[in-house]
Every structure is written in C-alpha cells, then in structure tokens.
Design an enzyme around this catalytic site. Structure first.
Site, PDB file in Angstrom:
ATOM      1  N   GLY C  27       0.848  -1.175   0.000  1.00 16.64           N
ATOM      2  CA  GLY C  27       0.000   0.000   0.000  1.00 16.64           C
ATOM      3  C   GLY C  27       0.880   1.218   0.000  1.00 16.64           C
ATOM      4  O   GLY C  27       2.064   1.151   0.370  1.00 16.64           O
ATOM      5  N   ASN C  28       0.334   2.322  -0.454  1.00 14.67           N
ATOM      6  CA  ASN C  28       1.108   3.552  -0.462  1.00 14.67           C
ATOM      7  C   ASN C  28       0.171   4.733  -0.462  1.00 14.67           C
ATOM      8  O   ASN C  28      -0.940   4.669  -0.971  1.00 14.67           O
ATOM      9  CB  ASN C  28       2.058   3.597  -1.664  1.00 14.67           C
ATOM     10  CG  ASN C  28       1.364   3.266  -2.974  1.00 14.67           C
ATOM     11  OD1 ASN C  28       0.601   4.082  -3.499  1.00 14.67           O
ATOM     12  ND2 ASN C  28       1.590   2.074  -3.496  1.00 14.67           N
ATOM     13  N   SER C  44       9.253   2.502  -2.305  1.00 12.84           N
ATOM     14  CA  SER C  44       8.804   1.167  -2.718  1.00 12.84           C
ATOM     15  C   SER C  44       9.309   0.089  -1.762  1.00 12.84           C
ATOM     16  O   SER C  44      10.500   0.072  -1.408  1.00 12.84           O
ATOM     17  CB  SER C  44       9.326   0.873  -4.124  1.00 12.84           C
ATOM     18  OG  SER C  44       8.887  -0.379  -4.587  1.00 12.84           O
ATOM     19  N   GLY C  45       8.407  -0.777  -1.342  1.00 13.11           N
ATOM     20  CA  GLY C  45       8.808  -1.993  -0.642  1.00 13.11           C
ATOM     21  C   GLY C  45       9.414  -1.802   0.730  1.00 13.11           C
ATOM     22  O   GLY C  45      10.100  -2.688   1.233  1.00 13.11           O
ATOM     23  N   ASP C  75       4.047   2.262  -7.927  1.00 12.53           N
ATOM     24  CA  ASP C  75       2.793   2.800  -8.452  1.00 12.53           C
ATOM     25  C   ASP C  75       2.864   4.302  -8.709  1.00 12.53           C
ATOM     26  O   ASP C  75       1.843   4.925  -9.020  1.00 12.53           O
ATOM     27  CB  ASP C  75       1.648   2.512  -7.466  1.00 12.53           C
ATOM     28  CG  ASP C  75       1.418   1.029  -7.284  1.00 12.53           C
ATOM     29  OD1 ASP C  75       1.200   0.347  -8.295  1.00 12.53           O
ATOM     30  OD2 ASP C  75       1.459   0.549  -6.135  1.00 12.53           O
ATOM     31  N   HIS C  94      -3.327   3.862  -2.434  1.00 15.14           N
ATOM     32  CA  HIS C  94      -3.503   2.554  -3.078  1.00 15.14           C
ATOM     33  C   HIS C  94      -3.274   1.470  -2.030  1.00 15.14           C
ATOM     34  O   HIS C  94      -2.296   1.524  -1.287  1.00 15.14           O
ATOM     35  CB  HIS C  94      -2.504   2.373  -4.221  1.00 15.14           C
ATOM     36  CG  HIS C  94      -2.528   0.999  -4.820  1.00 15.14           C
ATOM     37  ND1 HIS C  94      -3.684   0.402  -5.261  1.00 15.14           N
ATOM     38  CD2 HIS C  94      -1.539   0.090  -5.039  1.00 15.14           C
ATOM     39  CE1 HIS C  94      -3.406  -0.805  -5.722  1.00 15.14           C
ATOM     40  NE2 HIS C  94      -2.120  -1.026  -5.596  1.00 15.14           N
ATOM     41  N   HIS C  96      -4.137  -3.012  -1.173  1.00 16.55           N
ATOM     42  CA  HIS C  96      -4.670  -4.322  -1.599  1.00 16.55           C
ATOM     43  C   HIS C  96      -5.647  -4.815  -0.535  1.00 16.55           C
ATOM     44  O   HIS C  96      -5.648  -6.004  -0.198  1.00 16.55           O
ATOM     45  CB  HIS C  96      -3.530  -5.315  -1.796  1.00 16.55           C
ATOM     46  CG  HIS C  96      -2.705  -5.079  -3.015  1.00 16.55           C
ATOM     47  ND1 HIS C  96      -1.978  -6.066  -3.624  1.00 16.55           N
ATOM     48  CD2 HIS C  96      -2.497  -3.968  -3.752  1.00 16.55           C
ATOM     49  CE1 HIS C  96      -1.337  -5.567  -4.673  1.00 16.55           C
ATOM     50  NE2 HIS C  96      -1.643  -4.288  -4.774  1.00 16.55           N
ATOM     51  N   ASP C 119     -22.884   8.098   2.331  1.00 18.87           N
ATOM     52  CA  ASP C 119     -22.306   9.161   3.165  1.00 18.87           C
ATOM     53  C   ASP C 119     -20.956   9.622   2.629  1.00 18.87           C
ATOM     54  O   ASP C 119     -20.539  10.751   2.881  1.00 18.87           O
ATOM     55  CB  ASP C 119     -22.113   8.657   4.610  1.00 18.87           C
ATOM     56  CG  ASP C 119     -23.406   8.641   5.414  1.00 18.87           C
ATOM     57  OD1 ASP C 119     -24.332   9.424   5.111  1.00 18.87           O
ATOM     58  OD2 ASP C 119     -23.487   7.840   6.373  1.00 18.87           O
ATOM     59  N   HIS C 170      -6.797  -6.066  -9.845  1.00 19.65           N
ATOM     60  CA  HIS C 170      -5.719  -5.520  -9.032  1.00 19.65           C
ATOM     61  C   HIS C 170      -6.224  -5.032  -7.667  1.00 19.65           C
ATOM     62  O   HIS C 170      -6.060  -5.741  -6.675  1.00 19.65           O
ATOM     63  CB  HIS C 170      -5.059  -4.388  -9.835  1.00 19.65           C
ATOM     64  CG  HIS C 170      -3.835  -3.819  -9.212  1.00 19.65           C
ATOM     65  ND1 HIS C 170      -2.897  -3.119  -9.923  1.00 19.65           N
ATOM     66  CD2 HIS C 170      -3.389  -3.819  -7.939  1.00 19.65           C
ATOM     67  CE1 HIS C 170      -1.918  -2.727  -9.108  1.00 19.65           C
ATOM     68  NE2 HIS C 170      -2.193  -3.143  -7.905  1.00 19.65           N
ATOM     69  N   TYR C 228     -24.150  17.244   9.138  1.00 19.28           N
ATOM     70  CA  TYR C 228     -23.538  16.215   9.975  1.00 19.28           C
ATOM     71  C   TYR C 228     -22.289  16.803  10.609  1.00 19.28           C
ATOM     72  O   TYR C 228     -21.558  17.551   9.967  1.00 19.28           O
ATOM     73  CB  TYR C 228     -23.177  14.996   9.128  1.00 19.28           C
ATOM     74  CG  TYR C 228     -22.553  13.870   9.914  1.00 19.28           C
ATOM     75  CD1 TYR C 228     -23.338  12.844  10.429  1.00 19.28           C
ATOM     76  CD2 TYR C 228     -21.185  13.833  10.151  1.00 19.28           C
ATOM     77  CE1 TYR C 228     -22.771  11.798  11.155  1.00 19.28           C
ATOM     78  CE2 TYR C 228     -20.614  12.802  10.876  1.00 19.28           C
ATOM     79  CZ  TYR C 228     -21.411  11.790  11.378  1.00 19.28           C
ATOM     80  OH  TYR C 228     -20.838  10.766  12.093  1.00 19.28           O
TER      81      TYR C 228
END
Lengths: 233, 233, 233, 233
Positions: C27-28, C44-45, C75, C94, C96, C119, C170, C228
């Site tokens: 994720g990033n 990355s990574g 990404d 992003h 997964h 919402d 993906h 709200y």
C-alpha cells in the site's frame, strides 16, 4: 550445531502465530543447510509459547535425526521429499491456515485471479490429488511430498515460480529460498485464498488472469528486471 | 472442597474468552471428580472478567447443588445427563461459538472434510434433532442432553472418538477427558465449522473424507500407536 | 523540503496498517503541494515498521524524482496521472485491502447499496476495465491511471463526489482533498465492499439506492448544506 | 445537569468501539430521564477517542437542545420519535455494524433461527420499509423513526420483547430499559445477523424457530419466571 540456522528457523516458526497462520501447534517451519545436507525443523506438538531455538531438531536428507532431544514434526518425511526433489529451496512451511484448508478440502486449486497473487505466485496454486488408501498406509507423510512433486511434474510447473501447493483434504505447503521467505509465501497464499473465495462467490465468470498480466506482476518483483522495492531480490 | 478441580475448571472457563469462543456470559465449562461423583461448574450469568475459582458450584450426579453460593449454569441438567451417560468423560463445554451455531441453526452436521477435523474428531459432528414442544416444556435442559445421547446411540457413534455434538437451533457441546481437553475440542470444532462452511460454498461435490484417511489422522494422534507430539496422549 | 507535507503523508501511510488496510508493504499514500507541483510518496517496498518521514520521496508531475534516496513506490506513475487529470485532489491511496480486491478481481463495481456508502461515495465505485497486453507492456502503471480517468469520463462521474475506483484484477485507488481524507475513503471503501458482498449473497433483488437517498446522505455530509458533525466540511 | 445520566450514556457510547460495533464516528447512544422528559445523546461526528461526558447534549422530547455546546447526533430526530412512541424504553443505540447493515441493505428481516437470538429477541428483527422520496425530503431522520414505529404497529410486535429494528438501506436501531442494555442488544443483533447469514447460505430449508422454543428461551431470561443468571432481571 547449525546455531545460526536454528535461530533463523526458530524466528520463522514464531512468525506463524504472529501472522495468524496457526492455531495451537498446527504448523511447522524448516530450513536447510545445503552444503551439509542437513535441515532444522520444529519438534512435533510443541506449543509456540514454549518453543526455544535449542528445541529444534536436525535431520538429514534421509530423514534421520542427527541432533535433538525431541521428536521432529510428524510432517518431517514430507519436508525430506521436498528438499530432495526441489533442489533450490531453502525453507519449507506447513500450516492449517483456514482459507487454504477450505480450498484443500474442496480439492480445488487457488486460482490466479488478482495481482496480489501474481506478485508472489506465477500460476494458480495447484491442489495435489488425494492419496490412495495404499499410499496412506505405506508412507503417509512421504507420499504427501511425492504427490506434490508429481503434481508439479505433470503440470509442468516451476517450483521456484509457484512456491506453494495444496495437499487435498489437508492444507498448504509453501517454500522459498529461506525459511523466512517460505513463511511470507504462506501468508500470501492465505490472503489470496480468502480473496479468491469471495471473487468466486461474486461471479461465475472466468476470472483467470491472462499470462501477460501474470508476467508483468511476477517479473516486476522477481528476476533481473525486477523494479519493485529498493533492489532486485 | 475439590479445590484443585475448581482451579482446573476455573482455568478452563477462562480459556473460552481467550480463544474467542464466547461473547458475554454465553458459555460454561464443568469438570468432574469421578470418585466422588461430583462436578464443578460455572455459575449462571457471571461475567468472565469477575469470575473467581470460589464462585464455582459443586453439583452431584442427580443435579443437586452440594456447595456454592451462586446458581449453577442454567445448562447444568444437560451436563448431568452427559456425565451419567458418557461415563468416561471428565469435562464438558458449552458455547455459542458463531460458526458452530450457524450449523446448529441449519440443523446440519459439521462434516469431516479435512484432516484438521480428523485429527480430533473421528467422524462428522452430529446435529441432534430439535426437541419437541413437550420435551421443551417438561425438562428443556435435561432433554437437550438426552437428545445428544440418543443421537450417539442411533448412529452408533463413539463419544470418546467424536467428543462433540450440535444441539439443533442452539449450539455446540464438547467434552473430553478433562475440562481443558473439552475446551480444546470446542476450539477445534469452531475452526472446522468455519473451514467446512467455506468448502461447502466452493463446491457441491461430495467432499467427505474416506474412512482410511480419517483412520490415519485420528490414530496418528490418539491411542497406543499415536506418533504425533512428544509422547502418546 | 516539504517537511510538513512529508509529516502528513508519513502519518497517513502509518494509518494503513492501523486501519487493517495493508499486509506487508502492499500500500502507499501520497500527498501533493499544488503550488509547487510536487508530491510526496512512500518509497517502494519499505516496511511500515521501519518507515520514517525522511524516507519519503518527492516527485514532480512528470514523474521525476526531485528528492529522496530511495526508489518511490512502483505505483508512482499511476499517482502522476491521477494528480494531473484530477486537478483538485490533494492525496491518493492505493491498497490491496481484501474485500475491495475481491470485487476488483471479479471486475465488478462496488454498488451503492447502503447509506454508509452514500455518506462518502455519491455513486457506485466503478471498476475500470482490464488493461490490454499492449497497455501493460508499454506503460503499465501509467496506463492503470489512464484507465481510471477514462472510466470516470465515459461514465460521466465526478471524481470529487466518487473519490475511488477499482483497478480490475488488481485493487482500489482512493483520493481526497488531503492524504488523510484519502485514507479515510480507503477504509470506507473496504467496509462497504464487505457489506455489499454479504447483501449480494442474501438476495438477487436489485438493491441499488435510489438517487434521492444518495442525494440525502451525500449532501448531509458534504457541501454548503451539510449538517452532519460540528461544522460544514 | 443530569450528570449521572451523562456518565451512563458516556460509558454506553464508549462500549460501541470496545464491542467492535462502530468505525469512525458512525454510531450514537442516548439515554433518557423519563421524569424530566429529557434525554442525553452523543454529539454529531465526534471521535470516540476524544469524547468526554461533558460533550453530551441534552435534548427534550420535542427535539430541542436544552444544554450543550455541540450539535447533537444528526440522528436525534429518530431518537425523539422512538422515545415518544415507545414509552417504556430508557436508552437507544444506532450503529452501522456491518452484518446488520448487510441485512438492512438487503431489506430483509434478521430471522429468529437460533436460541442466541431468542434469548434476547422474542421474534425476528423487522426491517422497516424504505422511505419514500417525499418522506426523505420532508423530515428524513424523523420519518426514519416513524417507519420503525409503523412497522411494529403493522406487525403487532411488542417493542419491549423485540428491542431492535433495521432501517432498510441504512442500519440497525436497538433500545432497552437503559442505555447499557440497548448497547448489549446492539451487540447481540450483530452476532445473530452474522450467524443467520451463514445459516441461510448453508441451506434453503425453513429454519424459523417454533414459537414454543422462542417462548422457552425468551422467558428463561426475561420476566417473573426467569431462571438464567443470579436473579430475575
């Protein structure tokens, strides 16, 4: 004897409960020293909370215990077969992780439906056929390993690119260059099994990833052209 | 009175929330002293956070409270029946664990589809029939126990080899040689219920394990030829 | 350089594991300084446990690294396209996350079936089409962004009112006015994906929310008439 | 003003995240002082981590704020209707708990399929009909309450024996003699929604509990002949 490897295999074993991959004692990790032809494996039925590096058992590639006061994992003969047949692997993991078990009981491959899968596994994760009564009686754990090897041969699969298999009716085995990598692969397998289950319930369409997308994701992370992360792995 | 047994049963009760088997007060564990014919059981409706060993209630095999300031679990008459009819068991657990309840409400057995199951339960876990209105009115909790006993008799099941039953519309009971073992069996039952649910959604194929595989896994862990773990259990 | 933005983007990244949206490094989060035309993104990574604000990479809107010792997320080209085409967004996420991946693998929109959805997201969350082999080979990550942009254009969707998309096969991308808001949207998306999955299994009836209910809930929380919370957002 | 009630309602609100019933700010609890005709409710959109007893808002049975610096929950008009129409309730809870939302989006009752359900809810938990566009425009939150009241009237349900409803397309409301009991009911509802979902996937058989079993379990825990726990509640 093999103190550094024992420490690595100990730490890899302790990752299984941390990653929610085991209940009770239902899992084991081993790692091999290829030069000496010896591997280190978790003892059978020992609680993770009590496990110590010195409890690990050293076994040779004939399955004979070379060092250790405790019985090795009852799955040791499966590890022996895999280390002998898959000559480049450095570590093996067996768990009863529940989503993988659901597919194994259903005797179904875990299909390659998303890029999370393809980042780690180049193809579907094959479900080896169930063993026969004769195979179970003769050498259950050894024939479990043989069924995995047979599956890879029959399907023409590369065990380095697809470092996992399901044993039908039982559960997953994964492997890798190291014990730690085999544990990583065990977690990825469980994650994609869960995702695939839900995708398969959402639609009956054929969702199998095309080869060009599997190529892209697999080789993005593996091999000399990899560009994910901070260096080629 | 029975201080050691109270401690064991207390600890077994406290495992239920730790193993995610109960919400609120919805579960109870008992353990029996066969020589004295007395069992120790959780009091009714007491929070696990507040439970103390001294709160446990001592009950005889007629269901009469022998010691204790609190009311025993409302399920006590079920425990009485099971201890009287299943003469070799030493502990009983009742929970409302959610996957087991899903099968119980569906009035379906938890089938034996994988080796995780067969390692602990030799056969499918039977769902006892629903009680009739008359049975519910006359002696609800006692007849709950009777329905379990009847199910084992009618199907010719060995309560030692299949130490669990579902009460239709209600939930699971498990038992074992000790209270601790009964708790272990309650957790295994919940795990395999979850796995089986997913396998049954993946395919409509008949996935029931063949007897030779159930034999292998069950006797690998139980009986005089067991070879899992560090000694025969 | 961009120290405050780095801190914000760092904190947003660290929310991903806290909100159970990532496993491992999958994720990033990025955030942009629109005046300077520069964005900050996770390397990355890199493990979340080891990530530090100083590790973040500064990238310009041509995708060139302006500052940073580490490789930016693989990404990054997708983020570049989204920042260029969706000119009012300030942050992108992003992940997964597994329920969103299940829909993405099924190549299905996450439909708007409940007010939790409305919402935050004014419409269904669209699944962009799968990329072709040529698109993957030419510029995989860039074309991933283009497919999202194309989907919004073709369907006439407002990227501010529907701040999320699925990339088929993906996983999800979400965005927002800030990196923190994009993370919030990533969590809401995962929650509604889970809820929708179960609703779709319960019934085959058409459950899509009518426009008047989507209007009510969306504008209850967004825009000048929102009521709200403690002030208009 | 109403300091003891504020403390009780504060504690009941704080149970929602502890019982995994809310994400973010998506839930609210209120409690009423029937003698004064005033209720205390969570302010709108305030994080649970930051909530303090003094933040709670005091509202009268016309929906007017009597004390408090913050806006009350946007769902306050629904609480007003329920307190006025269901004259014996002392507390109300609204959440977006995900299994209940799945049924609400499916516009399906949560059926009474197991005794966990009948221990707390005497009947199925009804799903109120969706609101019309005119109702939404005129008084959305008030008409939400009216739809619940209408459902109980049309079906002849006793709001004390079935202290919960689903608002179609939205989520659950529960209530009880106190705010704490309403929270308990919200958790039980979520648990049985999950269990029922799985039972309904396992079989298409009619699994509805017979009235005699619902009677047994409901009155085992409620009313003058209750015998669960340490005293009648």
């Amino acid at each position: 004897m093999l103190e550094q490897l024992k420490q690595e295999v100990y730490e890899a074993n302790m990752q299984l409960p941390k990653l929610d991959l085991v209940n009770f004692t239902w899992g084991n990790v081993s790692g091999i020293d290829r030069e000496q032809g010896l591997f280190v494996i978790k003892p059978s039925g020992v609680d993770y909370e009590k496990l110590q590096p010195a409890d690990l058992v050293v076994v040779d590639l004939n399955g004979e215990v070379v060092e250790g006061k405790l019985n090795p994992s009852s799955d040791t003969p499966t590890h022996v077969i895999l280390y002998n047949q898959f000559s480049k692997i450095g570590g093996i993991v067996h768990t009863h992780s529940p989503w993988a078990v659901a597919f194994a009981a259903a005797q179904m491959d875990i299909p390659a439906l998303n890029t999370t899968h393809a980042d780690t596994f180049y193809t579907a994760i094959p479900a080896a056929r169930p063993l026969t009564a004769a195979e179970i009686e003769a050498d259950y754990e050894g024939n479990t390993g043989q069924a995995i090897v047979e599956t890879f041969a029959q399907r023409g699969l590369d065990y380095e690119a697809t470092p996992a298999a399901l044993v039908s009716q039982h559960g997953p085995f994964t492997w890798g260059k190291t014990a730690a990598q085999a544990v990583y692969n065990a977690k990825v397998l469980e994650i994609v099994a869960q995702e695939d289950y839900h995708s398969l319930q959402l639609t009956s369409a054929n969702l199998a990833l095309p080869k060009y997308l599997r190529d892209k994701h697999y080789y993005r992370k593996h091999g000399k052209n990899a560009y994910y992360g901070q260096s080629n792995d």
